[in-house]
Design an enzyme around this catalytic site. Structure first.
Site, mmCIF file in Angstrom:
data_model
loop_
_atom_site.group_PDB
_atom_site.id
_atom_site.type_symbol
_atom_site.label_atom_id
_atom_site.label_comp_id
_atom_site.label_asym_id
_atom_site.label_seq_id
_atom_site.Cartn_x
_atom_site.Cartn_y
_atom_site.Cartn_z
ATOM 1 N N THR A 208 0.823 -1.211 0.000
ATOM 2 C CA THR A 208 0.000 0.000 0.000
ATOM 3 C C THR A 208 0.852 1.255 0.000
ATOM 4 O O THR A 208 1.841 1.322 0.708
ATOM 5 C CB THR A 208 -0.817 0.017 1.312
ATOM 6 O OG1 THR A 208 -1.486 -1.212 1.448
ATOM 7 C CG2 THR A 208 -1.769 1.180 1.361
ATOM 8 N N ARG A 236 -12.857 -9.203 -1.124
ATOM 9 C CA ARG A 236 -12.098 -8.863 0.096
ATOM 10 C C ARG A 236 -11.728 -7.371 0.090
ATOM 11 O O ARG A 236 -11.279 -6.819 -0.893
ATOM 12 C CB ARG A 236 -10.836 -9.705 0.165
ATOM 13 C CG ARG A 236 -9.944 -9.466 1.397
ATOM 14 C CD ARG A 236 -8.833 -8.473 1.135
ATOM 15 N NE ARG A 236 -7.916 -8.362 2.268
ATOM 16 C CZ ARG A 236 -6.977 -7.432 2.372
ATOM 17 N NH1 ARG A 236 -6.827 -6.528 1.426
ATOM 18 N NH2 ARG A 236 -6.174 -7.382 3.425
ATOM 19 N N VAL A 237 -11.934 -6.728 1.236
ATOM 20 C CA VAL A 237 -11.541 -5.330 1.422
ATOM 21 C C VAL A 237 -10.611 -5.263 2.620
ATOM 22 O O VAL A 237 -10.873 -5.884 3.657
ATOM 23 C CB VAL A 237 -12.781 -4.442 1.647
ATOM 24 C CG1 VAL A 237 -12.386 -3.041 2.083
ATOM 25 C CG2 VAL A 237 -13.636 -4.386 0.371
ATOM 26 N N GLY A 238 -9.535 -4.521 2.474
ATOM 27 C CA GLY A 238 -8.568 -4.399 3.561
ATOM 28 C C GLY A 238 -8.811 -3.173 4.416
ATOM 29 O O GLY A 238 -9.909 -2.608 4.465
ATOM 30 N N ASP A 239 -7.755 -2.756 5.094
ATOM 31 C CA ASP A 239 -7.855 -1.616 6.011
ATOM 32 C C ASP A 239 -7.810 -0.266 5.303
ATOM 33 O O ASP A 239 -8.298 0.733 5.831
ATOM 34 C CB ASP A 239 -6.700 -1.665 7.018
ATOM 35 C CG ASP A 239 -5.343 -1.622 6.316
ATOM 36 O OD1 ASP A 239 -5.171 -2.355 5.318
ATOM 37 O OD2 ASP A 239 -4.461 -0.855 6.745
ATOM 38 N N THR A 259 0.178 0.185 6.647
ATOM 39 C CA THR A 259 0.416 -0.709 5.520
ATOM 40 C C THR A 259 0.676 -2.099 6.093
ATOM 41 O O THR A 259 1.019 -2.245 7.256
ATOM 42 C CB THR A 259 1.591 -0.221 4.640
ATOM 43 O OG1 THR A 259 1.854 -1.180 3.622
ATOM 44 C CG2 THR A 259 2.850 0.013 5.434
ATOM 45 N N GLY A 260 0.473 -3.100 5.270
ATOM 46 C CA GLY A 260 0.639 -4.468 5.753
ATOM 47 C C GLY A 260 -0.690 -5.207 5.785
ATOM 48 O O GLY A 260 -1.618 -4.866 5.053
ATOM 49 N N GLY A 262 -4.037 -5.984 6.272
ATOM 50 C CA GLY A 262 -5.151 -5.118 6.604
ATOM 51 C C GLY A 262 -6.078 -5.660 7.668
ATOM 52 O O GLY A 262 -6.569 -4.905 8.516
HETATM 53 N N1 GLY Z 1 -2.987 -2.855 3.864
HETATM 54 C C1 GLY Z 1 -3.578 -3.166 2.650
HETATM 55 C C2 GLY Z 1 -4.535 -4.275 2.705
HETATM 56 O O1 GLY Z 1 -4.438 -5.133 3.564
HETATM 57 O O2 GLY Z 1 -5.398 -4.328 1.866
#
Ligand code: GLY
Length: 347
Positions: A208, A236-239, A259-260, A262
């Site tokens: 990210t 799927r949706v991340g942070d 980042t990382g 999510g």
């Molecule tokens: N940090 C980005 C994600 O996990 O989508």
């Protein structure tokens, strides 16, 4: 660099007259810088240049953080923009968020075939009464705002990666770090580590892109944009598009982006938690460390399989970061130039 509490105590113990708590705050603000922009990974060096074009002319932090990450959205990389790796069904789906100095925020998730999700997120913030739009609705909104529908064809490198992944089709999100033997916290500053770098095929190797900035007027803003985990489950949706998780800005305190992995940032409302630690007086780095350590304690032995990282910028222009594992770095641009900083890490 920030003056930490130990520095303050040392100065007082040396008998420097009049070095009050107020003096500490004043000194810290002199050492902090503005304008300033910081962003995640080595790709942040290029992104910062885009942001600096805005900040150096007296532009707003909000404009800077949008323009900055658009640079990365235009590059071909594993993890940001339409050139990134697809989900496990072969589609690139993008998440992005943006937040200004007045708690205005906007985000998009599961967005397809739009080149600059960060700009769509800004439109959500400015043109709708909502904070978040997803999927087909987000795409329809983007088109209504004049964005163009791009091809769904994968970039050459993403297609190659996808073909390789299809051979096994195992669902295992991969952390983007070169693991090293555990180091003590005190030795980390001096350590050299192998940072992600431009690959031989010209791709950026990073995760990210997250960016936070403080403009000449003293206002903070932040942005975050990603294709999320490579070969993720469809939907799927991340942070990154979740305000308070991947990104948070409180103009009285500071701005934070993650980042990382999510999922593990979401479960602790990561960016918001870092801001709250800064509100309690912690330095940006210490605030990031406390939240990373919380994630580590929650994950226990599973912490070995994930990476999470935060970068933080406070109201005084002081910055810091912390990562679960080695290999994370962030780029800092001030009037003194643009440089990459190695992050402290936990294990
Ligand atoms: N940090 C980005 C994600 O996990 O989508």
């Amino acid at each position: 660099m920030s003056i930490n509490r130990r520095g303050f105590i040392n100065l007082t113990s040396l008998g420097i007259a009049g070095f009050t708590l107020q003096g500490f705050v004043d000194k810290a603000s002199i050492n902090g810088q503005k304008p300033i922009v910081i962003s995640t990974w080595d790709a942040g060096l290029n992104a910062n240049k885009g942001a600096w074009e805005v900040l150096s002319k007296g532009g707003t932090a909000l404009d800077a953080v949008e323009k900055g990450v658009m640079v990365t959205e235009d590059e071909i990389s594993c993890c940001v923009g339409l050139g990134a790796n697809p989900d496990r069904d072969g589609y690139v789906t993008l998440d992005a968020s943006i937040m200004d100095h007045e708690f205005n925020c906007g985000s998009v998730a599961f967005l397809e075939q739009i080149k600059h999700p960060i700009s769509v997120a800004r439109k959500v913030m400015e043109k709708t009464p909502h904070v978040m739009l997803v999927g087909e609705g987000a795409q329809q909104f983007a088109l209504s705002q004049g964005f163009t529908l791009e091809s769904s064809k994968l970039s050459d490198s993403a297609e190659q990666s996808y073909k390789n992944w299809l051979k096994k089709s195992t669902y295992k999100p991969v952390i983007n770090v070169e693991r090293q033997s555990p180091k003590t916290a005190t030795s980390q500053l001096e350590d050299k580590f192998k940072a992600p770098a431009r690959l031989s095929n010209g791709e950026w190797n990073h995760d990210t892109i997250g960016m936070v900035a403080l403009d000449a007027n003293g206002n903070l803003s932040g942005s975050c944009t990603t294709s999320g985990a490579g070969f993720k489950l469809r939907g799927r949706v991340g942070d990154s598009p979740i305000i308070g998780a991947g990104l948070y800005v409180d103009n009285e305190v500071g701005a934070v982006v993650a980042t990382g992995q999510g999922e593990d940032v979401i479960r602790v409302a990561g960016a918001s938690a870092v801001v709250e630690h800064m509100r309690q007086g912690k330095s940006p780095q210490e605030a990031c460390r406390l939240v990373v350590e919380k994630i580590r304690s929650i994950k226990k032995e599973k912490a070995a399989d994930i990476q999470v990282c935060f970068i933080a910028l406070n109201k005084n222009g002081e910055h810091g970061s912390y990562a679960l594992h080695s290999g994370f770095n962030y780029a800092v641009h001030t009037t003194e130039g643009n440089k990459l900083i190695e992050s402290h890490f936990s294990v």
